[in-house]
Design a protein around this motif. Structure first.
Motif, PDB file in Angstrom:
ATOM      1  N   ALA A 172       0.823  -1.215   0.000  1.00  0.00           N
ATOM      2  CA  ALA A 172       0.000   0.000   0.000  1.00  0.00           C
ATOM      3  C   ALA A 172       0.851   1.257   0.000  1.00  0.00           C
ATOM      4  O   ALA A 172       0.490   2.268  -0.610  1.00  0.00           O
ATOM      5  N   GLY A 173       1.995   1.215   0.667  1.00  0.00           N
ATOM      6  CA  GLY A 173       2.855   2.397   0.745  1.00  0.00           C
ATOM      7  C   GLY A 173       4.076   2.319  -0.136  1.00  0.00           C
ATOM      8  O   GLY A 173       5.061   3.046   0.082  1.00  0.00           O
ATOM      9  N   LEU A 174       4.024   1.462  -1.163  1.00  0.00           N
ATOM     10  CA  LEU A 174       5.216   1.141  -1.930  1.00  0.00           C
ATOM     11  C   LEU A 174       5.861   2.351  -2.592  1.00  0.00           C
ATOM     12  O   LEU A 174       7.088   2.541  -2.507  1.00  0.00           O
ATOM     13  N   ASP A 175       5.075   3.192  -3.252  1.00  0.00           N
ATOM     14  CA  ASP A 175       5.664   4.318  -3.987  1.00  0.00           C
ATOM     15  C   ASP A 175       6.458   5.229  -3.064  1.00  0.00           C
ATOM     16  O   ASP A 175       7.576   5.649  -3.389  1.00  0.00           O
ATOM     17  N   ALA A 176       5.903   5.528  -1.908  1.00  0.00           N
ATOM     18  CA  ALA A 176       6.614   6.402  -0.968  1.00  0.00           C
ATOM     19  C   ALA A 176       7.854   5.715  -0.418  1.00  0.00           C
ATOM     20  O   ALA A 176       8.919   6.335  -0.279  1.00  0.00           O
ATOM     21  N   LEU A 177       7.756   4.430  -0.111  1.00  0.00           N
ATOM     22  CA  LEU A 177       8.907   3.711   0.423  1.00  0.00           C
ATOM     23  C   LEU A 177      10.059   3.673  -0.585  1.00  0.00           C
ATOM     24  O   LEU A 177      11.227   3.827  -0.226  1.00  0.00           O
ATOM     25  N   VAL A 178       9.727   3.488  -1.860  1.00  0.00           N
ATOM     26  CA  VAL A 178      10.764   3.416  -2.893  1.00  0.00           C
ATOM     27  C   VAL A 178      11.350   4.791  -3.176  1.00  0.00           C
ATOM     28  O   VAL A 178      12.570   4.961  -3.279  1.00  0.00           O
ATOM     29  N   GLU A 179      10.487   5.799  -3.307  1.00  0.00           N
ATOM     30  CA  GLU A 179      10.944   7.128  -3.727  1.00  0.00           C
ATOM     31  C   GLU A 179      11.575   7.933  -2.600  1.00  0.00           C
ATOM     32  O   GLU A 179      12.442   8.781  -2.853  1.00  0.00           O
ATOM     33  N   ASP A 180      11.172   7.686  -1.383  1.00  0.00           N
ATOM     34  CA  ASP A 180      11.646   8.510  -0.272  1.00  0.00           C
ATOM     35  C   ASP A 180      12.916   7.977   0.381  1.00  0.00           C
ATOM     36  O   ASP A 180      13.403   8.568   1.352  1.00  0.00           O
ATOM     37  N   ASN A 181      13.460   6.877  -0.142  1.00  0.00           N
ATOM     38  CA  ASN A 181      14.681   6.297   0.425  1.00  0.00           C
ATOM     39  C   ASN A 181      15.712   6.090  -0.680  1.00  0.00           C
ATOM     40  O   ASN A 181      15.365   5.726  -1.814  1.00  0.00           O
ATOM     41  N   ASP A 182      16.974   6.330  -0.343  1.00  0.00           N
ATOM     42  CA  ASP A 182      18.031   6.108  -1.328  1.00  0.00           C
ATOM     43  C   ASP A 182      18.085   4.648  -1.760  1.00  0.00           C
ATOM     44  O   ASP A 182      18.278   4.339  -2.940  1.00  0.00           O
ATOM     45  N   HIS A 183      17.936   3.749  -0.800  1.00  0.00           N
ATOM     46  CA  HIS A 183      17.975   2.308  -1.070  1.00  0.00           C
ATOM     47  C   HIS A 183      16.858   1.664  -0.261  1.00  0.00           C
ATOM     48  O   HIS A 183      16.843   1.778   0.974  1.00  0.00           O
ATOM     49  N   PHE A 184      15.947   0.984  -0.950  1.00  0.00           N
ATOM     50  CA  PHE A 184      14.846   0.341  -0.251  1.00  0.00           C
ATOM     51  C   PHE A 184      14.691  -1.078  -0.781  1.00  0.00           C
ATOM     52  O   PHE A 184      14.765  -1.329  -1.987  1.00  0.00           O
ATOM     53  N   LYS A 207      13.840  -2.882   4.687  1.00  0.00           N
ATOM     54  CA  LYS A 207      15.144  -2.244   4.878  1.00  0.00           C
ATOM     55  C   LYS A 207      15.181  -0.907   4.147  1.00  0.00           C
ATOM     56  O   LYS A 207      14.988  -0.862   2.930  1.00  0.00           O
ATOM     57  N   ARG A 208      15.440   0.158   4.911  1.00  0.00           N
ATOM     58  CA  ARG A 208      15.636   1.491   4.338  1.00  0.00           C
ATOM     59  C   ARG A 208      17.076   1.915   4.630  1.00  0.00           C
ATOM     60  O   ARG A 208      17.482   1.968   5.786  1.00  0.00           O
ATOM     61  N   ASN A 209      17.835   2.227   3.587  1.00  0.00           N
ATOM     62  CA  ASN A 209      19.215   2.693   3.755  1.00  0.00           C
ATOM     63  C   ASN A 209      19.353   4.061   3.099  1.00  0.00           C
ATOM     64  O   ASN A 209      19.062   4.200   1.899  1.00  0.00           O
ATOM     65  N   ASN A 210      19.802   5.049   3.863  1.00  0.00           N
ATOM     66  CA  ASN A 210      19.888   6.415   3.342  1.00  0.00           C
ATOM     67  C   ASN A 210      21.234   7.050   3.662  1.00  0.00           C
ATOM     68  O   ASN A 210      21.789   6.864   4.752  1.00  0.00           O
ATOM     69  N   ARG A 211      21.739   7.804   2.686  1.00  0.00           N
ATOM     70  CA  ARG A 211      22.979   8.541   2.880  1.00  0.00           C
ATOM     71  C   ARG A 211      22.774   9.619   3.944  1.00  0.00           C
ATOM     72  O   ARG A 211      21.701  10.211   4.034  1.00  0.00           O
ATOM     73  N   VAL A 212      23.836   9.875   4.708  1.00  0.00           N
ATOM     74  CA  VAL A 212      23.766  10.865   5.786  1.00  0.00           C
ATOM     75  C   VAL A 212      24.719  12.002   5.460  1.00  0.00           C
ATOM     76  O   VAL A 212      25.638  11.867   4.650  1.00  0.00           O
ATOM     77  N   PRO A 213      24.523  13.179   6.059  1.00  0.00           N
ATOM     78  CA  PRO A 213      25.394  14.326   5.771  1.00  0.00           C
ATOM     79  C   PRO A 213      26.851  14.032   6.132  1.00  0.00           C
ATOM     80  O   PRO A 213      27.144  13.271   7.057  1.00  0.00           O
ATOM     81  N   GLU A 214      27.744  14.648   5.383  1.00  0.00           N
ATOM     82  CA  GLU A 214      29.163  14.504   5.671  1.00  0.00           C
ATOM     83  C   GLU A 214      29.444  14.972   7.100  1.00  0.00           C
ATOM     84  O   GLU A 214      28.898  15.964   7.565  1.00  0.00           O
ATOM     85  N   ALA A 264      11.217 -13.250  14.190  1.00  0.00           N
ATOM     86  CA  ALA A 264      12.437 -13.421  14.969  1.00  0.00           C
ATOM     87  C   ALA A 264      13.330 -12.197  14.915  1.00  0.00           C
ATOM     88  O   ALA A 264      14.000 -11.868  15.895  1.00  0.00           O
ATOM     89  N   LEU A 265      13.372 -11.520  13.758  1.00  0.00           N
ATOM     90  CA  LEU A 265      14.258 -10.364  13.610  1.00  0.00           C
ATOM     91  C   LEU A 265      13.502  -9.099  13.988  1.00  0.00           C
ATOM     92  O   LEU A 265      12.496  -8.756  13.364  1.00  0.00           O
ATOM     93  N   GLY A 266      13.984  -8.405  14.974  1.00  0.00           N
ATOM     94  CA  GLY A 266      13.326  -7.187  15.419  1.00  0.00           C
ATOM     95  C   GLY A 266      13.840  -5.968  14.681  1.00  0.00           C
ATOM     96  O   GLY A 266      14.717  -6.035  13.823  1.00  0.00           O
ATOM     97  N   ALA A 267      13.292  -4.809  15.026  1.00  0.00           N
ATOM     98  CA  ALA A 267      13.723  -3.546  14.415  1.00  0.00           C
ATOM     99  C   ALA A 267      15.108  -3.173  14.916  1.00  0.00           C
ATOM    100  O   ALA A 267      15.478  -3.470  16.057  1.00  0.00           O
ATOM    101  N   ARG A 268      15.873  -2.512  14.048  1.00  0.00           N
ATOM    102  CA  ARG A 268      17.187  -2.017  14.443  1.00  0.00           C
ATOM    103  C   ARG A 268      17.582  -0.859  13.544  1.00  0.00           C
ATOM    104  O   ARG A 268      17.139  -0.760  12.398  1.00  0.00           O
TER     105      ARG A 268
END
Length: 439
Positions: free
Chosen positions: A205-217, A231-238, A286-290
């Motif tokens: 249901a939230g696929l478009d936002a999850l894909v577009e709002d994250n650098d790597h999803f 899994k959401r992976n995003n670049r952080v400021p230098e 079994a795998l929780g949030a982190r």
């Protein structure tokens, strides 16, 4: 042959234990010149030549009964251009070694998959990719390459040669032996990783936002359940501080649960298939949030010690909800039990002729089966669903497609075959897999 090349003969088997070969000779050349000599000598004898990397392809794309080239002696960084960020490396360099070497000089590949034992030439030649709606597969970062053609000629391929550049970046090993690659690298970067369980209907249901709002999803869906790990992976400021996983958390999550316990679950499922739906429900919880922040390769790469077989197809991104729904229905009505989660990733279009991403934004759906379980009925059923949605197969993973079908899925398919006719008219680099997919 030169005296510096090492020769052996031994049976070769891939990582997935689903492809093997008995080459007449195995050669470990040390230079492009030695590769060219091996090719010329083999061609004169009417013998075929194939380069093999880490054996991480699930197909027999590298198999040969002729001369097998192990390229591990042609590795390492050869040149660095600080002005452009271009880095030239030997074709036999492993991705894991490249990531470490680049990090030491403050550079990185723009994107990565989730494992890194592959050689750079093997990964790019089969179209290996990561995830990110604005990022292409690894071959999209190639800025040039060196290749030995069927008569032993050494070619340097650059973007100025639109035809060769379009064909050779994902060349399936059909055009020649790649001896070096130049990558357009970026400054090294940290990623903020956020991983958490979600219900599959909520993900869709939230696929478009999850894909577009994250650098790597990406997400992993456990069949027989509505559970997914997102899994959401995003670049952080230098200047952002690293906050990696603690050694204890990595050991528990990535080694004990994702590998050790998962191996046990699959072994149980092999002998008690009816238990798999319940085991999947337990695995999905079994795998929780982190959350953590670390260097990009440390976030992209996960240890994969449980052996499996895999098929992956790229489908148009808009088709993904229908594809997942149809897979769910097929699994439920087929009686098949599937212990491995289904992996879903995303990538941007590119201009590489035989890339799954050629001129199309895709969702990638990968299905796996434990190596001691028969995968064929499951993969056949899912492959038919991919076919109904213009699916393009990952060249290093299991599929059954042949030229007539592939021609309809890849607009430059016959252009690629024409380049092959020019670079390898005697089919020195052919094998059974290429005969099947290219004709």
């Amino acid at each position: 042959m030169t005296t510096t090349s090492q020769h052996t003969a031994a049976r070769w088997t891939n990582w997935g234990r689903c492809a093997s070969a008995e080459p007449a000779d195995v050669v470990r050349p040390r230079s492009t010149a030695e590769v060219a000599e091996v090719v010329r000598s083999a061609a004169a004898r009417g013998q075929r030549v194939k380069a093999v990397g880490a054996g991480h392809s699930f197909t027999s794309i590298a198999a040969t009964d002729g001369v097998m080239l192990r390229m591990d002696r042609i590795a390492g960084i050869q040149r660095v251009d600080r002005g452009t960020g271009h880095v030239t490396v030997g074709a036999g360099m492993r991705l894991r070694d490249l990531n470490r070497a680049l990090d030491q000089i403050g550079l990185a590949l723009p994107n990565m998959g989730d494992v890194d034992p592959q050689t750079v030439s093997g990964a790019t030649s089969t179209g290996t990719h990561g995830t990110g709606a604005r990022l292409t597969g690894i071959a999209g970062a190639i800025a040039g390459l060196e290749i030995v053609t069927g008569d032993g000629t050494v070619l340097t391929v650059s973007p100025d040669d639109h035809e060769l550049f379009g064909a050779a970046r994902v060349g399936l090993g059909a055009l020649g032996i790649i001896t070096s690659l130049t990558f357009a690298c970026v400054p090294s970067f940290l990623l903020r990783a956020r991983e958490e369980p979600m219900r599959l209907p909520d993900v869709v249901a939230g696929l478009d936002a999850l894909v577009e709002d994250n650098d790597h999803f990406e997400f992993y869906w456990f069949p027989h359940t509505d559970r997914a790990l997102v899994k959401r992976n995003n670049r952080v400021p230098e200047g952002t501080e690293r906050q990696p996983l603690s050694k204890a958390r990595f050991l528990i999550d990535d080694e004990v649960l994702s590998n050790g316990l998962f191996e046990v679950v699959n072994r149980i499922g092999t002998h008690q298939p009816r238990w798999i739906p319940r085991l999947n429900a337990l695995s999905g919880r079994a795998l929780g949030a982190r959350e953590y922040t670390d260097r990009a390769p440390a976030v992209f790469i996960s240890p994969r010690r449980v052996r499996f077989r895999e098929m992956e197809y790229a489908v148009p991104r808009a088709a993904l909800p229908a594809v997942l729904s149809e897979i769910d229905r097929w699994v439920n009505r087929s009686g098949e039990t599937v212990s491995f989660p289904i992996e879903v990733r995303f990538a941007a279009p590119d201009d590489i002729w035989l890339s799954t991403g050629y001129e199309r934004a895709n969702a990638y759906v990968a299905v796996h089966q434990y190596h001691q379980m028969d995968y064929r009925r499951y993969f056949e059923g899912v492959e038919a669903i991919f076919g109904e949605h213009e699916g393009r197969p990952h060249w290093g993973k299991l599929h059954t497609l042949e030229p007539d079908t592939l021609r309809a899925r890849y607009p430059r398919f016959d252009d690629f075959r024409s380049v092959r006719d020019r670079l390898d008219p005697q089919r020195t680099f052919a094998n059974a897999y290429l005969d099947r997919v290219l004709g």
